[in-house]
Design a protein around this motif. Structure first.
Motif, PDB file in Angstrom:
ATOM      1  N   CYS A  93       0.806  -1.219   0.000  1.00  0.00           N
ATOM      2  CA  CYS A  93       0.000   0.000   0.000  1.00  0.00           C
ATOM      3  C   CYS A  93       0.841   1.272   0.000  1.00  0.00           C
ATOM      4  CB  CYS A  93      -0.955  -0.004   1.184  1.00  0.00           C
ATOM      5  SG  CYS A  93      -2.351  -1.122   0.955  1.00  0.00           S
ATOM      6  N   ILE A  94       2.144   1.154   0.062  1.00  0.00           N
ATOM      7  CA  ILE A  94       2.999   2.341   0.035  1.00  0.00           C
ATOM      8  C   ILE A  94       2.886   3.060  -1.301  1.00  0.00           C
ATOM      9  CG2 ILE A  94       5.409   3.104   0.056  1.00  0.00           C
ATOM     10  CD1 ILE A  94       5.914   1.026   2.235  1.00  0.00           C
ATOM     11  N   THR A  95       2.746   2.316  -2.380  1.00  0.00           N
ATOM     12  CA  THR A  95       2.606   2.938  -3.705  1.00  0.00           C
ATOM     13  C   THR A  95       1.149   2.888  -4.148  1.00  0.00           C
ATOM     14  OG1 THR A  95       2.968   0.890  -4.928  1.00  0.00           O
ATOM     15  CG2 THR A  95       4.922   2.166  -4.347  1.00  0.00           C
ATOM     16  N   ILE A  96       0.768   3.803  -4.992  1.00  0.00           N
ATOM     17  CA  ILE A  96      -0.609   3.848  -5.486  1.00  0.00           C
ATOM     18  C   ILE A  96      -0.923   2.603  -6.313  1.00  0.00           C
ATOM     19  CG2 ILE A  96      -2.173   5.079  -7.043  1.00  0.00           C
ATOM     20  CD1 ILE A  96      -0.821   7.664  -6.095  1.00  0.00           C
ATOM     21  N   ILE A  97       0.016   2.160  -7.110  1.00  0.00           N
ATOM     22  CA  ILE A  97      -0.201   0.979  -7.949  1.00  0.00           C
ATOM     23  C   ILE A  97      -0.363  -0.282  -7.100  1.00  0.00           C
ATOM     24  CG2 ILE A  97       0.870  -0.501  -9.697  1.00  0.00           C
ATOM     25  CD1 ILE A  97       2.149   2.056 -10.833  1.00  0.00           C
ATOM     26  N   GLY A  98       0.298  -0.321  -5.944  1.00  0.00           N
ATOM     27  CA  GLY A  98       0.246  -1.501  -5.097  1.00  0.00           C
ATOM     28  C   GLY A  98      -0.968  -1.574  -4.193  1.00  0.00           C
ATOM     29  N   ILE A  99      -1.783  -0.509  -4.129  1.00  0.00           N
ATOM     30  CA  ILE A  99      -2.928  -0.503  -3.210  1.00  0.00           C
ATOM     31  C   ILE A  99      -3.904  -1.655  -3.481  1.00  0.00           C
ATOM     32  CG2 ILE A  99      -4.980   0.809  -2.505  1.00  0.00           C
ATOM     33  CD1 ILE A  99      -3.217   3.319  -2.587  1.00  0.00           C
ATOM     34  N   PRO A 100      -4.303  -1.945  -4.734  1.00  0.00           N
ATOM     35  CA  PRO A 100      -5.205  -3.096  -4.934  1.00  0.00           C
ATOM     36  C   PRO A 100      -4.586  -4.417  -4.466  1.00  0.00           C
ATOM     37  CG  PRO A 100      -5.096  -1.766  -6.923  1.00  0.00           C
ATOM     38  CD  PRO A 100      -4.063  -1.239  -5.989  1.00  0.00           C
ATOM     39  N   LEU A 101      -3.284  -4.549  -4.633  1.00  0.00           N
ATOM     40  CA  LEU A 101      -2.612  -5.773  -4.177  1.00  0.00           C
ATOM     41  C   LEU A 101      -2.545  -5.817  -2.654  1.00  0.00           C
ATOM     42  CD1 LEU A 101       0.263  -5.761  -6.795  1.00  0.00           C
ATOM     43  CD2 LEU A 101      -1.849  -7.067  -6.875  1.00  0.00           C
ATOM     44  N   GLY A 102      -2.329  -4.656  -2.032  1.00  0.00           N
ATOM     45  CA  GLY A 102      -2.329  -4.591  -0.577  1.00  0.00           C
ATOM     46  C   GLY A 102      -3.682  -4.961  -0.002  1.00  0.00           C
TER      47      GLY A 102
END
Length: 129
Positions: A93-102
């Motif tokens: 969730c640190i990056t915007i792109i990673g939020i769905p994965l988080g």
């Protein structure tokens, strides 16, 4: 889109969480009476490896036995794996792109704590029902 998310998931966190479930499953299969928990660990590990496009539903007829088994699971391996999903989710969730994965990692926390009495099914079957 599911395939793309699964590939990104596999590289960033799925493979590492799968290894955690694999280790827990092997350790639980060493003793004969913990083999059911080892099998559950392998099943969830495969789900953690490639989660998009599948979902978790309650198993019909799961009752007190599943609850007691889940209590044993939490003591033996569940809380370690749940912590792994939480740490991975925060890191993603640190990056915007990673939020769905988080968010997907956070959704795996309940199944990592209570795997017995649950089925992993294709998401299309749940929507159709």
């Amino acid at each position: 889109m599911r395939t793309l998310l699964n590939i990104i998931w596999l590289v960033l966190s799925g493979f590492w969480m799968f290894l955690g479930y694999l280790l827990a499953g092997v350790l639980l299969c060493i003793l004969i009476f913990t083999i059911p928990w080892g099998i559950a660990s392998f099943r969830i590990g495969l789900y953690a490896l490639w989660p998009f496009g599948r979902t978790i539903v309650d198993k019909p007829g799961a009752g007190v036995g599943s609850f007691l088994g889940n209590v044993v699971w939490v003591i033996l391996a569940g809380w370690w794996l749940a912590i792994g999903h939480i740490v991975t989710g925060v890191a993603l969730c640190i990056t915007i792109i990673g939020i769905p994965l988080g968010i997907a990692s956070f959704k795996l926390v309940p199944i990592s704590l209570m795997p017995l009495g649950k089925n992993i099914v294709p998401a299309d079957l749940v929507r159709a029902a």
